[in-house]
Design an enzyme around this catalytic site. Structure first.
Site, short mmCIF file in Angstrom:
data_model
loop_
_atom_site.label_atom_id
_atom_site.label_comp_id
_atom_site.label_asym_id
_atom_site.label_seq_id
_atom_site.Cartn_x
_atom_site.Cartn_y
_atom_site.Cartn_z
N GLU A 97 -3.91 2.20 -7.31
CA GLU A 97 -4.28 3.27 -6.39
C GLU A 97 -3.37 4.48 -6.60
O GLU A 97 -2.30 4.57 -5.96
CB GLU A 97 -4.14 2.81 -4.94
N HIS A 151 0.85 -1.20 0.00
CA HIS A 151 0.00 0.00 0.00
C HIS A 151 0.89 1.25 0.00
O HIS A 151 1.94 1.26 0.65
CB HIS A 151 -0.92 -0.01 1.23
#
Ligand code: 13P
Length: 247
Positions: free
Chosen positions: A164, A92
């Protein structure tokens, strides 16, 4: 069926997790989408208690790059499986930035997760500077190539890529359908070139970054997108149920 992954990030105590699932499970139609909840470590046991047998998967948000031993403060893949997790988010952008996780470390974590038979959600995405200097494709290529280095083609079946873009996370400024399609096409090309046509076509690719009740339907229609990774909009159980109903 579209895939929806909820990333709780660093939110929810055990008691809050408990209350969340009591409410959520009473209202959700779990046949609407393939659902995974990635919870904080301390909420995994509670998540497992509520989600076991529901068809909704339980996941974590990180794991150590080794399986056991001298790694104070870390949690291993084996421990995640033991706590009931079936999936894990790796790479992430918040971990890449704050904890300096490199593509090399992420590659090690992916191998540990595969060894433990965890489904992997590998996050990739460019920063605003990279976007503005037209380095999006270069960044995505490096993140995927270095992240998946040394993997066999069949191992990709356990890997979902989440696109993302960092500039779209947590600020209400989601990427446009055109921007998403541009990135997803590039991601699929890297997978095709490095692995196979099958990998490029069949690997699941999600979009994450300010997905909400207003934009989910148009985002899910973007070409090449198999689902979404959601942060802020999954934290309210009622709101998340409404969002899932739109999938
Ligand atoms: P938001 O949905 O809050 O933008 O977060 C996206 C994200 O980082 C999910 O992993």
């Amino acid at each position: 069926m579209k895939k929806i992954v909820a990333n709780f990030k660093m939110n929810a105590t055990v008691e809050e997790t408990k209350r969340y699932f009591i409410n959520f499970l009473a209202k959700v139609d779990s046949a609407k989408a393939e659902l995974t909840f990635c919870l904080p470590y301390t909420s995994l046991a509670t998540g497992n208690y509520f989600l076991k047998g529901t068809g909704i998967k339980l996941g974590a948000q990180n794991l150590a790059d080794e399986d056991e031993g001298k790694c104070t403060g870390e949690i291993s893949g084996r421990m995640l499986v033991d706590a009931g997790a079936e999936a894990v988010i790796i790479g992430h952008s918040e971990r890449r930035a704050k904890f300096k996780e490199s593509n090399k470390t992420i590659n090690k974590k992916i191998k540990v997760a595969l060894k433990n038979r965890l489904d992997i959600i590998l996050c990739v995405g460019e920063s605003l500077t990279e976007k503005n200097t037209l380095k999006t494709l270069e960044t995505l290529k490096a993140q995927i190539e270095e992240g998946l280095k040394g993997l066999y083609e069949n191992e990709l079946e356990n890997i979902t890529i989440a696109y993302e873009p960092i500039w779209a996370i947590g600020n209400g400024k989601n990427a446009t359908v055109k921007e998403i399609e541009y990135a997803v096409k590039a991601i699929r090309k890297v997978l095709t070139d490095d692995f196979s046509e099958k990998a490029g076509k069949e690997t699941k690719v999600l979009y994450g970054g300010s997905v909400n009740i207003k934009n989910i339907q148009s985002i899910l229609k973007a070409k090449g997108i198999d689902g979404v990774l959601i942060g802020g909009a999954c934290l309210d159980a009622n709101g998340f149920v409404n969002l899932i109903n739109l999938a």
